[in-house]
Design a protein around this motif. Structure first.
Motif, short mmCIF file in Angstrom:
data_model
loop_
_atom_site.label_atom_id
_atom_site.label_comp_id
_atom_site.label_asym_id
_atom_site.label_seq_id
_atom_site.Cartn_x
_atom_site.Cartn_y
_atom_site.Cartn_z
N TYR A 1 3.86 29.02 -35.95
CA TYR A 1 2.58 28.89 -37.01
C TYR A 1 3.14 29.45 -38.16
O TYR A 1 2.83 30.68 -38.31
CB TYR A 1 1.36 29.68 -36.15
CG TYR A 1 0.89 29.13 -35.00
CD1 TYR A 1 -0.17 28.07 -35.11
CD2 TYR A 1 1.33 29.58 -33.94
CE1 TYR A 1 -0.61 27.60 -33.87
CE2 TYR A 1 0.87 29.09 -32.54
CZ TYR A 1 0.03 28.09 -32.65
OH TYR A 1 -0.56 27.81 -31.35
N GLY A 2 3.84 28.66 -39.00
CA GLY A 2 4.09 29.25 -40.44
C GLY A 2 3.46 28.54 -41.23
O GLY A 2 2.06 28.28 -41.21
N THR A 3 3.95 28.43 -42.47
CA THR A 3 3.40 27.53 -43.51
C THR A 3 2.83 26.21 -42.88
O THR A 3 1.69 25.76 -43.13
CB THR A 3 4.33 27.35 -44.87
OG1 THR A 3 4.86 28.54 -45.18
CG2 THR A 3 3.79 26.52 -45.96
N GLY B 1 -0.46 27.54 -41.82
CA GLY B 1 -0.55 28.55 -42.50
C GLY B 1 -1.18 28.31 -44.02
O GLY B 1 -1.81 29.10 -44.69
N ILE C 1 -4.49 28.01 -44.96
CA ILE C 1 -5.30 29.75 -45.08
C ILE C 1 -4.78 30.04 -46.85
O ILE C 1 -5.84 30.67 -47.16
CB ILE C 1 -4.70 30.73 -43.98
CG1 ILE C 1 -4.89 30.04 -42.48
CG2 ILE C 1 -5.01 31.94 -44.22
CD1 ILE C 1 -6.32 30.25 -42.39
N ALA D 1 -4.69 36.38 -46.05
CA ALA D 1 -4.76 35.65 -44.72
C ALA D 1 -5.50 36.18 -43.48
O ALA D 1 -5.95 35.50 -42.87
CB ALA D 1 -3.18 35.19 -44.47
N ALA D 2 -5.11 37.61 -43.59
CA ALA D 2 -5.94 38.23 -42.30
C ALA D 2 -7.47 38.33 -42.38
O ALA D 2 -8.03 38.41 -41.20
CB ALA D 2 -5.44 39.80 -42.20
N SER E 1 -9.52 35.93 -42.72
CA SER E 1 -9.95 34.72 -42.29
C SER E 1 -10.50 34.96 -40.74
O SER E 1 -11.44 34.44 -40.30
CB SER E 1 -8.62 33.59 -42.22
OG SER E 1 -7.76 33.95 -41.27
N LEU F 1 -9.12 27.59 -39.45
CA LEU F 1 -8.29 28.13 -38.34
C LEU F 1 -8.46 27.08 -37.09
O LEU F 1 -7.71 27.00 -36.28
CB LEU F 1 -8.96 29.49 -37.84
CG LEU F 1 -8.45 30.63 -38.81
CD1 LEU F 1 -9.42 31.94 -38.54
CD2 LEU F 1 -7.11 30.86 -38.70
N GLY G 1 5.66 33.07 -35.58
CA GLY G 1 5.15 32.68 -36.75
C GLY G 1 4.19 33.78 -37.54
O GLY G 1 3.16 34.31 -36.65
N HIS H 1 -0.50 36.49 -35.93
CA HIS H 1 -1.07 37.73 -35.94
C HIS H 1 -2.72 37.63 -35.90
O HIS H 1 -3.74 38.52 -35.99
CB HIS H 1 -0.86 38.52 -37.28
CG HIS H 1 0.54 39.07 -37.30
ND1 HIS H 1 1.09 39.98 -36.15
CD2 HIS H 1 1.36 38.50 -38.05
CE1 HIS H 1 2.47 39.97 -36.35
NE2 HIS H 1 2.71 39.11 -37.57
P1 ADP Z 1 7.06 30.64 -43.25
O1 ADP Z 1 8.24 31.14 -42.37
O2 ADP Z 1 6.81 29.43 -43.35
O3 ADP Z 1 7.14 31.13 -44.53
P2 ADP Z 1 5.51 32.71 -41.89
O4 ADP Z 1 6.09 32.67 -40.51
O5 ADP Z 1 6.12 33.95 -42.69
O6 ADP Z 1 5.77 31.34 -42.69
O7 ADP Z 1 3.82 32.75 -41.88
C1 ADP Z 1 3.21 32.82 -43.05
C2 ADP Z 1 1.90 31.85 -43.11
O8 ADP Z 1 1.08 32.40 -41.98
C3 ADP Z 1 1.18 31.91 -44.33
O9 ADP Z 1 0.81 30.42 -44.61
C4 ADP Z 1 -0.03 32.59 -43.94
O10 ADP Z 1 -1.06 31.90 -44.64
C5 ADP Z 1 -0.04 32.69 -42.28
N1 ADP Z 1 -0.77 33.93 -42.18
C6 ADP Z 1 -0.31 35.02 -42.15
N2 ADP Z 1 -1.02 35.93 -41.49
C7 ADP Z 1 -2.19 35.20 -41.11
C8 ADP Z 1 -3.16 35.37 -40.57
N3 ADP Z 1 -3.81 36.84 -40.16
N4 ADP Z 1 -4.11 34.60 -40.03
C9 ADP Z 1 -3.97 33.28 -40.42
N5 ADP Z 1 -2.83 33.00 -41.28
C10 ADP Z 1 -2.12 33.91 -41.35
#
Ligand code: ADP
Length: 493
Positions: A260-262, A305, A308, A321-322, A324, A376, A405, A409
């Motif tokens: 779960y990233g971008t 993400g 978010i 982001a947190a 949310s 979410l 990702g 969290h």
């Molecule tokens: P990437 O590797 O694609 O850059 P990451 O694994 O670092 O991504 O995750 C970043 C993404 O996670 C961002 O899009 C951010 O909005 C989302 N994110 C981070 N923390 C939270 C959270 N607590 N709740 C929801 N989304 C989150």
């Protein structure tokens, strides 16, 4: 100690781990993004190498690692991006074309219209899309002056980012099957570059790297400036999503992870035989250990993400982001509000570039909390669609989903995910699964760890158990499906 390199789209990172896999030091350096025209995305391969060297030196210093301390190097990387260089001088001959680059979209449509899609899908597990490497190489050959002649006479060679770093470090022109299987040129059934596909895209096969096992010696370091590593083997290589699957210890057929990233990437270990790859999913090679190939089935969600971030930066209804999480949890249910975050079209299993972001079910009482909750929930619903597509293709249900990702969290998201999937969602102790996977491949290749140890060393940090009735789940999913239908085909061609 082990050294792992993670060459991502926006940064390059070096991590030093001890022999037990604990992270000792990390150094991250940004990569410049070049956007010379709308839809084009380029990197400077020389810069990537310079910044990677700087990251390596900083991480080794921070860990206090001197000559003889590093026993092996692992590499993981942004996939599909193409670098072209002169093998005699090591100089890049054109800007690297990044996976996000859309300049060959029309070419892909032409190839599809000409009827090439079924062969491509059968032999590569992929689809004709600018995302993959082949049409990027074809574009370079047609547009970079003198390149075609050079490539035919051995004075220009191509490679994905792993291959470029292997060359810079060791002088070898090599890659691994997980990266090769993202190029549209590698036959995942035969396990070799496909002469037929090379012909189709006009790529001289001799200009492609030699494909060697993901877990095995690619070469030993002899780069000037990195004397401290001379003689150390680059022994583990895998594309980022495959490395994350390995890092999550999804070593048996049917084990799966979602990052779960971008965006979000679901990858399931598909075992030792090429899996069916129906439209909307991609088949590739997870890794090759010795002569044993493990396949993967993959689903990509473009916006996870990122939605978010959109709430935070564009709508400005959360500060971080947190935030949310508490906002979503302040409601007892979604109030009938669904958000389809098709902000850049829809990915797996729909692959609809004309879908657009759609929010439905708003009433007078709705506010920020509904937007946060719907966003979410949408990340979780998209994951359910992807999981069900993978289960349908394989004819076997997942027992659990391992999650990693940034968004893991978010406890609300993880619990809701388990609820709507109906299976446990498990977060591991190691959150940096990609770079850990690269280190683990190198550790196995050099005999420091066994494959069994990689499997056994995986530790659960938190497990979210499904707590929703199946009636409730199916009612939510049915409404989500109705919302998806409303988002589809919205943009005009
Ligand atoms: P990437 O590797 O694609 O850059 P990451 O694994 O670092 O991504 O995750 C970043 C993404 O996670 C961002 O899009 C951010 O909005 C989302 N994110 C981070 N923390 C939270 C959270 N607590 N709740 C929801 N989304 C989150």
């Amino acid at each position: 100690m082990l050294l792992a390199l993670d060459e991502g789209t926006t940064s390059t990172r070096a991590v030093v781990l001890d022999d037990a896999g604990e992270f000792l030091a990390t150094s991250t350096h940004e990569i410049t993004q070049h956007y010379p025209q709308p839809g084009w995305v380029e990197h400077d391969a020389a810069e990537i190498w310079q910044r990677t060297q700087a990251a390596i030196t900083a991480a080794l210093n921070a860990a206090g690692a001197g000559p003889g301390d590093i026993s092996a190097i692992g590499i993981t990387n942004q996939r599909e991006t193409v670098v072209v260089w002169d093998p005699a001088t090591g100089q890049p001959l054109a800007p690297a074309i990044v996976w996000q680059d859309r300049r060959t979209a029309l070419r892909c449509e032409q190839l599809t219209a000409a009827g090439h899609e079924p062969l491509v899908r059968l032999r590569t597990g992929l689809t004709l899309d600018p995302y993959f490497s082949a049409t990027k190489i074809e574009w370079m050959l047609a547009n970079v002056e003198g390149l075609s002649q050079r490539a035919h006479s051995g004075r220009a060679v191509f490679g994905t980012i792993d291959s470029w770093l292997i060359f810079c470090l060791t002088g070898e022109h090599a890659t691994d099957p997980s990266n090769a299987s993202r190029t549209l040129l590698y036959d995942i059934i035969d396990g070799s570059w496909s002469p037929t596909l090379c012909d189709l895209f006009g790529v001289p096969i001799q200009a492609l790297p030699e494909v060697r096992p993901s877990c095995g010696v690619m070469g030993t370091v002899r780069a000037a400036g990195l004397e401290v590593l001379h003689g150390v083997a680059v022994a583990g290589v895998a594309g980022d999503q495959q490395a994350a699957l390995f890092g999550q210890a999804c070593l048996r057929s049917g084990e799966a992870k979602q990052t779960y990233g971008t965006g979000a990437f679901l990858v399931v270990n598909a075992g030792g035989l090429p899996p069916p790859s129906p439209a909307g999913l991609l088949a590739s090679i997870a890794w090759q250990v010795g002569s044993k190939v493990t396949y993967a089935l993959e689903a990509s969600m473009f916006v996870a993400g990122a939605a978010i971030q959109w709430l935070r930066d564009e709508l400005q209804i959360i500060e971080s982001a947190a935030d949310s999480e508490a906002l979503a949890a302040s409601l007892s249910d979604n109030g009938g509000v669904y958000f389809v975050p098709a902000l850049t079209g829809l990915g797996s299993p729909y692959f609809d570039p004309y879908a657009r972001g759609t929010i439905v079910g708003l009433t007078r009482g709705c506010g920020r909390a509904h937007f946060a909750r719907a966003t979410l929930e949408a990340i979780a619903y998209q994951t359910v669609d992807a999981v069900r597509a993978v289960e349908g293709a394989r004819g076997e249900d997942l027992a659990e989903l391992r999650a990693d990702g940034g968004a893991v969290h978010n406890g609300f998201l993880m619990q809701f995910q388990a609820d709507v999937l109906g299976i446990p969602v498990v977060v591991g102790e190691v959150t940096e699964t990609t770079v850990f996977g690269a280190a683990a491949l190198a550790a196995v290749a050099t005999g420091l760890w066994t494959l069994d140890q990689v499997g056994r060393s995986w530790q659960e940090s938190r497990s979210y158990e499904p707590a929703m009735t199946s009636d409730q789940r199916e009612a939510l999913l049915a409404d989500w499906e109705r919302a998806v239908q409303r988002s589809r085909g919205w943009a005009r061609k």
